[in-house]
Write a protein that holds these residues in place. Structure first.
Motif, PDB file in Angstrom:
ATOM      1  N   TYR A  36       5.954   6.396  -5.681  1.00 10.91           N
ATOM      2  CA  TYR A  36       5.270   6.401  -4.398  1.00 10.91           C
ATOM      3  C   TYR A  36       6.120   7.141  -3.364  1.00 10.91           C
ATOM      4  O   TYR A  36       7.350   7.250  -3.505  1.00 10.91           O
ATOM      5  CB  TYR A  36       5.020   4.971  -3.911  1.00 10.91           C
ATOM      6  CG  TYR A  36       4.117   4.174  -4.816  1.00 10.91           C
ATOM      7  CD1 TYR A  36       2.730   4.340  -4.763  1.00 10.91           C
ATOM      8  CD2 TYR A  36       4.632   3.263  -5.728  1.00 10.91           C
ATOM      9  CE1 TYR A  36       1.895   3.614  -5.605  1.00 10.91           C
ATOM     10  CE2 TYR A  36       3.801   2.536  -6.569  1.00 10.91           C
ATOM     11  CZ  TYR A  36       2.436   2.717  -6.503  1.00 10.91           C
ATOM     12  OH  TYR A  36       1.611   2.003  -7.332  1.00 10.91           O
ATOM     13  N   ILE A  53       4.330  -2.681 -11.072  1.00 10.90           N
ATOM     14  CA  ILE A  53       4.752  -2.055  -9.817  1.00 10.90           C
ATOM     15  C   ILE A  53       6.096  -2.660  -9.459  1.00 10.90           C
ATOM     16  O   ILE A  53       6.240  -3.879  -9.384  1.00 10.90           O
ATOM     17  CB  ILE A  53       3.736  -2.296  -8.690  1.00 10.90           C
ATOM     18  CG1 ILE A  53       2.375  -1.682  -9.059  1.00 10.90           C
ATOM     19  CG2 ILE A  53       4.242  -1.691  -7.377  1.00 10.90           C
ATOM     20  CD1 ILE A  53       1.275  -1.984  -8.059  1.00 10.90           C
ATOM     21  N   LYS A  87       0.863  -1.184   0.000  1.00 10.67           N
ATOM     22  CA  LYS A  87       0.000   0.000   0.000  1.00 10.67           C
ATOM     23  C   LYS A  87       0.896   1.229   0.000  1.00 10.67           C
ATOM     24  O   LYS A  87       1.610   1.502   0.970  1.00 10.67           O
ATOM     25  CB  LYS A  87      -0.924   0.024   1.214  1.00 10.67           C
ATOM     26  CG  LYS A  87      -1.868   1.228   1.226  1.00 10.67           C
ATOM     27  CD  LYS A  87      -2.799   1.214   2.426  1.00 10.67           C
ATOM     28  CE  LYS A  87      -3.759   2.392   2.397  1.00 10.67           C
ATOM     29  NZ  LYS A  87      -4.685   2.385   3.569  1.00 10.67           N
ATOM     30  N   SER A 138      -9.580  -0.871 -10.582  1.00  8.81           N
ATOM     31  CA  SER A 138      -9.508  -1.910  -9.556  1.00  8.81           C
ATOM     32  C   SER A 138      -9.726  -3.240 -10.258  1.00  8.81           C
ATOM     33  O   SER A 138     -10.792  -3.468 -10.833  1.00  8.81           O
ATOM     34  CB  SER A 138     -10.568  -1.683  -8.478  1.00  8.81           C
ATOM     35  OG  SER A 138     -10.564  -2.740  -7.537  1.00  8.81           O
ATOM     36  N   TRP A 162       0.931   8.043  -3.542  1.00 11.17           N
ATOM     37  CA  TRP A 162       1.702   8.731  -4.570  1.00 11.17           C
ATOM     38  C   TRP A 162       2.590   9.806  -3.956  1.00 11.17           C
ATOM     39  O   TRP A 162       2.225  10.430  -2.944  1.00 11.17           O
ATOM     40  CB  TRP A 162       0.789   9.401  -5.597  1.00 11.17           C
ATOM     41  CG  TRP A 162      -0.168   8.507  -6.317  1.00 11.17           C
ATOM     42  CD1 TRP A 162      -1.519   8.664  -6.412  1.00 11.17           C
ATOM     43  CD2 TRP A 162       0.144   7.329  -7.085  1.00 11.17           C
ATOM     44  NE1 TRP A 162      -2.071   7.663  -7.175  1.00 11.17           N
ATOM     45  CE2 TRP A 162      -1.070   6.821  -7.603  1.00 11.17           C
ATOM     46  CE3 TRP A 162       1.329   6.649  -7.377  1.00 11.17           C
ATOM     47  CZ2 TRP A 162      -1.135   5.687  -8.397  1.00 11.17           C
ATOM     48  CZ3 TRP A 162       1.275   5.513  -8.167  1.00 11.17           C
ATOM     49  CH2 TRP A 162       0.058   5.045  -8.669  1.00 11.17           C
ATOM     50  N   THR A 213      -1.980   3.379  -4.311  1.00 11.53           N
ATOM     51  CA  THR A 213      -2.217   2.016  -4.785  1.00 11.53           C
ATOM     52  C   THR A 213      -2.239   1.036  -3.625  1.00 11.53           C
ATOM     53  O   THR A 213      -1.434   1.141  -2.693  1.00 11.53           O
ATOM     54  CB  THR A 213      -1.099   1.580  -5.756  1.00 11.53           C
ATOM     55  OG1 THR A 213      -1.050   2.487  -6.855  1.00 11.53           O
ATOM     56  CG2 THR A 213      -1.335   0.167  -6.283  1.00 11.53           C
ATOM     57  N   ALA A 228      -2.007  -3.107  -3.563  1.00  8.38           N
ATOM     58  CA  ALA A 228      -1.814  -4.290  -4.394  1.00  8.38           C
ATOM     59  C   ALA A 228      -1.500  -5.479  -3.511  1.00  8.38           C
ATOM     60  O   ALA A 228      -0.717  -5.366  -2.556  1.00  8.38           O
ATOM     61  CB  ALA A 228      -0.686  -4.069  -5.405  1.00  8.38           C
ATOM     62  N   VAL A 265      -5.186  -5.289  -7.559  1.00  7.17           N
ATOM     63  CA  VAL A 265      -4.581  -3.962  -7.537  1.00  7.17           C
ATOM     64  C   VAL A 265      -5.691  -2.925  -7.632  1.00  7.17           C
ATOM     65  O   VAL A 265      -6.636  -3.080  -8.406  1.00  7.17           O
ATOM     66  CB  VAL A 265      -3.546  -3.781  -8.680  1.00  7.17           C
ATOM     67  CG1 VAL A 265      -4.205  -3.892 -10.050  1.00  7.17           C
ATOM     68  CG2 VAL A 265      -2.815  -2.455  -8.555  1.00  7.17           C
ATOM     69  N   GLU A 266      -5.582  -1.894  -6.808  1.00  3.91           N
ATOM     70  CA  GLU A 266      -6.528  -0.777  -6.807  1.00  3.91           C
ATOM     71  C   GLU A 266      -5.731   0.518  -6.927  1.00  3.91           C
ATOM     72  O   GLU A 266      -4.817   0.762  -6.142  1.00  3.91           O
ATOM     73  CB  GLU A 266      -7.349  -0.752  -5.507  1.00  3.91           C
ATOM     74  CG  GLU A 266      -8.166  -2.005  -5.258  1.00  3.91           C
ATOM     75  CD  GLU A 266      -8.828  -1.999  -3.884  1.00  3.91           C
ATOM     76  OE1 GLU A 266      -9.001  -0.898  -3.323  1.00  3.91           O
ATOM     77  OE2 GLU A 266      -9.140  -3.082  -3.373  1.00  3.91           O
ATOM     78  N   VAL A 267      -6.077   1.337  -7.911  1.00  6.59           N
ATOM     79  CA  VAL A 267      -5.385   2.602  -8.150  1.00  6.59           C
ATOM     80  C   VAL A 267      -6.399   3.731  -8.102  1.00  6.59           C
ATOM     81  O   VAL A 267      -7.432   3.691  -8.782  1.00  6.59           O
ATOM     82  CB  VAL A 267      -4.673   2.588  -9.525  1.00  6.59           C
ATOM     83  CG1 VAL A 267      -4.152   3.979  -9.884  1.00  6.59           C
ATOM     84  CG2 VAL A 267      -3.538   1.583  -9.518  1.00  6.59           C
ATOM     85  N   MET A 312       4.976   2.939  -9.856  1.00 10.20           N
ATOM     86  CA  MET A 312       4.172   2.268 -10.870  1.00 10.20           C
ATOM     87  C   MET A 312       4.628   2.784 -12.218  1.00 10.20           C
ATOM     88  O   MET A 312       4.799   3.994 -12.413  1.00 10.20           O
ATOM     89  CB  MET A 312       2.673   2.536 -10.680  1.00 10.20           C
ATOM     90  CG  MET A 312       1.822   2.006 -11.835  1.00 10.20           C
ATOM     91  SD  MET A 312       0.033   2.103 -11.551  1.00 10.20           S
ATOM     92  CE  MET A 312      -0.217   0.656 -10.506  1.00 10.20           C
ATOM     93  N   ARG A 362      -8.903   5.721 -12.847  1.00 12.35           N
ATOM     94  CA  ARG A 362      -8.916   4.900 -11.638  1.00 12.35           C
ATOM     95  C   ARG A 362      -9.234   3.482 -12.072  1.00 12.35           C
ATOM     96  O   ARG A 362     -10.014   3.272 -12.995  1.00 12.35           O
ATOM     97  CB  ARG A 362      -9.995   5.373 -10.658  1.00 12.35           C
ATOM     98  CG  ARG A 362      -9.754   6.747 -10.072  1.00 12.35           C
ATOM     99  CD  ARG A 362     -10.626   6.986  -8.850  1.00 12.35           C
ATOM    100  NE  ARG A 362     -12.034   6.744  -9.111  1.00 12.35           N
ATOM    101  CZ  ARG A 362     -13.007   7.624  -8.891  1.00 12.35           C
ATOM    102  NH1 ARG A 362     -12.723   8.826  -8.454  1.00 12.35           N
ATOM    103  NH2 ARG A 362     -14.261   7.304  -9.132  1.00 12.35           N
TER     104      ARG A 362
END
Length: 392
Positions: free
Chosen positions: A223, A375, A172, A283, A175, A342, A344, A335-337, A235, A281
């Motif tokens: 990140y 990533i 996790k 997911s 950014w 993020t 993952a 993965v969720e952006v 990423m 975005r």
């Protein structure tokens, strides 16, 4: 073997696995080659003879000692949690459940504890198969903060199972420069079949790390780092210039692309002004059984009950025990952006049974069509996740 050679091997393995996965999955895809290879490396720690040689070669290491040292470095440095220092929250964990009648030897116990931080627990699989399955699922759910609540499906663990080896990865990261959520707006996203869908697109007027390679562009989104300074996650998004260019880009990922990833991604160190920036975005999650992919990549001996040699895991077996072999490998990744960053996750479980162009002054990056992403930890070059977004 120098670190750069290990990095080349790890990237090559990631790309090989990703390309093979595309033969099974045609939509959104995310996979953690690092999780799969770690689970296999734990098994390789108990392999002998040609089985060991094939597993080490499959994972693209020069020898088994370097393989184990690499994964210890991943656990102790690359994915060591840095949230207390302001960096990403990360976790790399391994566990083993072993049949109570299986004489796991001390050398193997020591190896998996030292290099992988894994402890083994005894289970009576003939009477506790379902309980063992639920315990592994519960452990994976805890390690991935509930993102993967069920790794092992019903009936996968049974009375013939003698061992389950599981790996879990959690990441996790925020950014370095967050996107303003109030600026996110619905914009068209062009699918590979020619249809258009409306999706929330993040935007920004900041400078970004972008490089144009002719037929595609690369964006690096870093990140936030911890104060320790020994980790740098990002990423990387590979965006074809053509709206239907993802399939060709994926075809171009081959042995020569491994060197490209090593040589060119680190070049993305200077941010450039951006005339137009859009990123959806998204997911996504992917789950699949791995053996057919590994078999097609040449890993066959540990799956063959007649030829597999995993005897290094055990003290001497009574004559009534047939040889051990890998009966299945199950993998899930998510993965969720979003505007913040993020999340993952990935988990892998194995069942063991018997028998460049010049950069222009002003760039744009409009990810309104399918793209490839990964990533990675930049210092080591380790790819933790790789995937594609064809419909966010």
């Amino acid at each position: 073997m120098e670190l750069i050679q290990i990095v080349h091997g790890q990237i090559a393995y990631s790309l090989d696995l990703y390309k093979k996965l595309l033969s099974l999955e045609h939509g959104n895809v995310v996979v953690s080659p690092l999780s799969i290879s770690a689970a296999l490396a734990i098994i390789a720690g108990g392999a002998r003879g040609e089985t060991l040689n094939q597993m080490v070669s499959h994972l693209k290491f020069a020898d088994s000692n370097l393989m184990h040292q690499y994964f210890m470095h991943i656990r102790n440095t690359v994915l060591k949690d840095s949230s207390s220092d302001g960096g990403p929250t990360s976790n790399f964990a391994n566990c083993l459940l072993v049949d109570k009648d299986l004489p796991l030897n001390q050398r193997y116990r020591d190896l998996i504890r030292e290099y992988y931080g894994a402890e083994s627990s005894a289970v009576d699989f003939p009477s506790q198969a379902e309980w063992a399955r639920s315990q592994v699922n519960m452990w994976v759910s805890q390690q991935t903060r509930g993102k993967i609540p069920e790794l092992l499906p019903a009936n996968l663990v049974n009375s013939a199972t003698k061992m389950i080896i599981a790996n879990a990865i959690y990441f996790k990261g925020q950014w370095e420069k967050k996107f303003d959520s109030w600026r996110t707006r619905d914009e068209p996203f062009f699918l590979l079949d020619g249809r258009t869908v409306s999706k929330p697109m993040m935007t920004s007027n900041d400078k970004h790390y972008i490089k144009n390679y002719g037929s595609f562009k690369v964006l690096r989104l870093p990140y936030r780092k911890g104060t320790r300074g020994d980790q740098a996650f990002s990423m990387n998004i590979l965006l074809p210039n053509s709206r239907d260019g993802l399939l060709q880009l994926e075809k171009d990922i081959d042995a020569t692309a491994t060197a490209w990833f090593v040589e060119h991604l680190p070049e993305l160190r200077e941010p450039v002004p951006v005339s137009n920036f859009l990123l959806p975005r998204f997911s996504i999650s992917t789950g699949f059984e791995v053996p057919v992919l590994l078999w097609s990549l040449g890993l066959q001996l540990p799956f063959d009950p007649d030829r597999s040699d995993l005897s290094g895991m055990l003290d001497e077996l009574p004559g009534s025990f047939p040889p051990l072999f890998i009966s299945n490998v199950v993998h899930k990744a998510t993965v969720e952006v979003n505007e913040e960053g993020t999340v993952a996750t990935a988990a892998t479980a194995t069942g063991v049974s018997f028998g460049s162009l010049a950069l222009p002054q002003l760039e744009d990056f409009v990810a309104d069509h399918p793209f490839l992403f990964l990533i990675r930890e930049d210092h080591s070059g380790t790819i933790m996740f790789i995937g594609r977004v064809v419909d966010p």
